[in-house]
Scaffold this active site. Structure first.
Site, PDB file in Angstrom:
ATOM      1  N   LYS A 196      -5.115  -0.707  -1.544  1.00 20.58           N
ATOM      2  CA  LYS A 196      -4.907  -1.669  -1.155  1.00 20.58           C
ATOM      3  C   LYS A 196      -3.243  -1.413  -1.158  1.00 20.58           C
ATOM      4  O   LYS A 196      -2.176  -1.940   0.056  1.00 20.58           O
ATOM      5  CB  LYS A 196      -5.301  -2.710  -1.851  1.00 20.58           C
ATOM      6  CG  LYS A 196      -4.505  -4.033  -1.630  1.00 20.58           C
ATOM      7  CD  LYS A 196      -4.986  -5.144  -2.612  1.00 20.58           C
ATOM      8  CE  LYS A 196      -4.284  -5.754  -3.635  1.00 20.58           C
ATOM      9  NZ  LYS A 196      -4.200  -6.381  -4.709  1.00 20.58           N
ATOM     10  N   ASP A 256      -7.014  -7.824   0.136  1.00 20.03           N
ATOM     11  CA  ASP A 256      -7.097  -8.732  -1.180  1.00 20.03           C
ATOM     12  C   ASP A 256      -7.457  -9.447  -1.629  1.00 20.03           C
ATOM     13  O   ASP A 256      -8.835  -9.772  -0.678  1.00 20.03           O
ATOM     14  CB  ASP A 256      -5.455  -8.795  -1.771  1.00 20.03           C
ATOM     15  CG  ASP A 256      -4.812 -10.604  -0.989  1.00 20.03           C
ATOM     16  OD1 ASP A 256      -6.053 -10.430   0.218  1.00 20.03           O
ATOM     17  OD2 ASP A 256      -4.257 -11.010  -0.973  1.00 20.03           O
TER      18      ASP A 256
END
Length: 210
Positions: free
Chosen positions: A120, A138
């Site tokens: 991420k 997220d």
């Protein structure tokens, strides 16, 4: 959800915010990397307060290393998990100097090799610092993608893969920011603001009140 509906969703999000970007304050790839590393389980507002103290004192790998781990902690101690974040950041600075000439690499494998950097975070750096069409999933994007049925998936990676596969190319670079901001301010976790949502009529959430 069909392609036409996806296209309309992104057209509306773009119309509302033509040039979306992160709400983290930064100048250059290294400051962004620091801010994103500090942002795990912390708010952007909290990170910005900490980096407002840190960056005037140290905003390069060399200057952060010169603070030392204990000195770094003093600047970021208002952020959750600051002990482990300080340790990871010191290690990351050392690796950047030893392997990358002090520069943030524009390469996923090299980024993910840095302590505290997962997929991420690497996606955020590649997208925001270098303009790559990556999508960092997220909690906000995961929720929006599943709730609207834009790109349903059981894991963040499944959602990421589906978004990359189905998002029209013209929207791919900015999709990450549009979806995060939509999840943060409109399609909120506990009480989504469906009545003020610009894509409510396109959303396929069965529980929407509109």
């Amino acid at each position: 959800m069909n392609r036409e509906k996806r296209t309309e969703i992104f057209q509306r999000l773009r119309a509302a915010n033509p040039e979306p970007t992160t709400e983290l304050n930064y100048s250059g790839p290294f400051e962004l990397l620091v801010a994103v590393l500090l942002s795990a389980q912390a708010t952007d507002v909290g990170v910005n307060k900490a980096t407002a103290r840190l960056f005037p004192v140290a905003n390069t790998p060399e200057s952060i290393l010169s603070l030392g781990e204990e000195g770094l902690k003093e600047h970021i101690k208002t952020i959750g998990l600051y002990n482990s974040k300080a340790a990871n950041l010191i290690k990351t600075c050392r690796i950047l100097l030893e392997r990358h000439g002090g520069e943030v690499p524009r390469d996923r494998k090299a980024l993910e090799a840095l302590p505290g950097v997962g997929r991420k975070t690497a996606n955020v750096i590649l997208n925001t610092a270098f303009g790559e069409p990556t999508i960092a999933v997220d909690t906000h994007i995961f929720r929006v993608a599943n709730r609207t049925r834009l790109a349903p998936g059981k894991t963040p990676r499944a959602v990421e893969d589906r978004l990359l596969r189905t998002t029209p190319a013209e929207f791919k670079k900015d999709a990450h920011h549009w979806l995060i901001l939509h999840g943060r301010y409109v399609c909120k976790a506990r009480k989504p603001d469906c009545y003020n949502c610009p894509i409510a009529d396109l959303c396929e959430w069965p529980e929407k009140p509109v």
